[in-house]
Structures are given as structure tokens and as C-alpha cells.
Design an enzyme around this catalytic site. Structure first.
Site, mmCIF file in Angstrom:
data_model
loop_
_atom_site.group_PDB
_atom_site.id
_atom_site.type_symbol
_atom_site.label_atom_id
_atom_site.label_comp_id
_atom_site.label_asym_id
_atom_site.label_seq_id
_atom_site.Cartn_x
_atom_site.Cartn_y
_atom_site.Cartn_z
ATOM 1 N NE ARG A 72 -3.671 2.410 0.258
ATOM 2 C CZ ARG A 72 -3.470 3.632 -0.185
ATOM 3 N NH1 ARG A 72 -2.190 4.074 -0.470
ATOM 4 N NH2 ARG A 72 -4.522 4.340 0.087
ATOM 5 N NE ARG A 113 -4.177 -2.343 2.616
ATOM 6 C CZ ARG A 113 -4.787 -1.259 2.353
ATOM 7 N NH1 ARG A 113 -5.317 -1.300 1.193
ATOM 8 N NH2 ARG A 113 -5.061 -0.383 3.136
ATOM 9 C CD GLU A 131 -11.001 3.151 -2.237
ATOM 10 O OE1 GLU A 131 -10.843 1.910 -2.523
ATOM 11 O OE2 GLU A 131 -10.243 3.323 -0.936
#
Length: 231
Positions: A67, A120, A75
């Protein structure tokens, strides 16, 4: 507005410049990655996430989801009631922009700043020495979104702010006046996932902050998000 305590204007402590809503592993020293990994891009997931296979990965080990920190892109597949939710054209365009910087099979380096609550790896991606996180901000497709946890010095690199301001002034990416992004990613997430705004918003220039719902009082490129007033 109320005062923010100690936000220096030099040097960037990435451990405190995380996307709002992400929890950070406390093992990294301020401003220093836990490690730098070399490896290969296995997939470009969306505008701010890649799958990455470090050198030395053995059979059976999973690739890392990276990330990219300090930026926030529209998104594409947001989980939530009635979802997954997408920001349509803008999410796809940000994804395509990241693919113009890194492709499957590319050799990259990742500065690892810990793990978020989704498992992540929070990171800065470099390809041939180029900071890809910065390039996304400069393109206008990676919206600057800085989070300071309040436990460490909250330093910030002005180059990311400058990139944000330049993208806005030139109408790049999500700031294109002919097709502006209807809703910033953090607002889209809050709405679709039914979450109230909870981060206090600081002004990098004035060192003042406002309540979460008053975020519009702070210019986008000057925003620094805090989890509480006690910083």
C-alpha cells in the site's frame, strides 16, 4: 481553530505520514524504513497498491501487498454494504496511471514502513531510482493524504505538497476541471462503509486544526490528519 503541537517544516518522517485509518507497526524508527526490499511487480492492483515478490521468495510464500503511502487514489473495489463500490472512471484512470509508471515484471525497490490493519505492507516504491509515490502525486491521480499518529515527530517533505499544489493549479488528474473527481477517496469510503468522519484535520501552514466534519476549512494540499486533539 486550535493549535497543532510541533509540526516541523523540514524532513519527512514517513512513519507518521500514513493514510488515515491505517494502523502502523511501531517497530520502525521515525523517518527510517524497517527495510528496503528488491523484487518484482506481480500485479498492479489499483492506483495505490501493487503485489510485489521480494527477491529470495521461496515456493509457497505469498507475494506482498504494497500500500503506497502518502497518496490516496480513487477506489476501484471498495468493500462495503451493497459493494464492492467503485469511483468509476477516476478509479480506473488512477489505476492506468500507476501502470504507466510500473508494470508487471518490473524490477523495483520498496521501502517497508510496517504493516497496516489489513495486513498490507506500507511502502514507498522506487523504479530505477524514481519515487513512484511522488510521481502519482505529481500526476494528480494520487491525492495527498497525510496522517500523523501524534506519538512521533510529524515532519513532512514539502515536495509532496508542492506536487499536490502544482497538480491542482494545472488541472491534472482528479483536478481536471472538465471532469473533476466528485468525491475525495476518504469521503467516498466513509459514505459507502457507513463510517463517520473521525480524523481531526490540521493545517500545515497555520499549525491549526479543525474538527473532522470541518475538513473543508483546510486547503486540500495543506491537510494533515490526526486521530485526536492530544498531539
Amino acid at each position: 481553530m486550535q493549535s497543532i503541537k510541533n509540526i516541523p517544516t523540514t524532513l519527512w518522517s514517513v512513519t507518521t505520514l500514513l493514510l488515515a485509518g491505517l494502523s502502523f507497526s511501531p517497530n520502525a524508527e521515525a523517518g527510517r524504513p524497517l527495510r528496503t526490499l528488491k523484487g518484482i511487480v506481480m500485479k498492479v492492483v489499483d492506483g495505490d497498491t501493487i503485489k510485489f515478490q521480494p527477491q529470495g521468495t521461496v515456493a509457497g510464500e505469498k507475494d506482498l501487498n504494497i500500500r503506497m503511502i502518502v497518496i490516496d487514489t480513487p477506489e476501484t473495489k471498495l468493500p462495503g454494504k451493497g459493494g464492492p463500490h467503485t469511483q468509476g472512471y477516476w478509479g480506473e484512470a488512477a489505476w492506468e496511471q500507476l501502470q504507466s509508471f510500473v508494470e508487471v515484471g518490473d524490477k523495483v525497490e520498496v521501502e517497508d514502513y510496517g504493516i497496516d490493519s489489513y495486513g498490507r505492507t506500507l511502502g514507498v516504491v522506487y523504479k530505477s531510482g524514481t519515487n513512484v509515490n511522488y510521481e502519482m502525486a505529481a500526476s494528480g491521480w494520487g491525492v495527498l493524504y497525510i496522517y500523523c499518529d501524534g506519538d512521533n515527530d510529524c515532519d513532512t517533505d514539502p515536495s509532496f505538497r508542492d506536487a499536490c499544489i502544482n497538480a491542482m493549479q494545472k488541472g491534472l488528474g482528479v483536478f481536471d476541471p472538465s471532469r473533476p473527481l466528485p468525491q475525495l477517496p476518504f469521503l467516498f469510503r466513509a459514505e459507502k462503509q457507513g463510517r463517520p468522519l473521525s480524523k481531526f484535520v490540521g493545517n500545515f501552514q497555520t499549525k491549526k486544526f479543525v474538527n473532522p466534519e470541518e475538513y473543508e476549512q483546510v486547503p486540500l494540499c495543506d491537510r494533515v490528519f490526526f486521530s485526536s486533539k492530544a498531539v
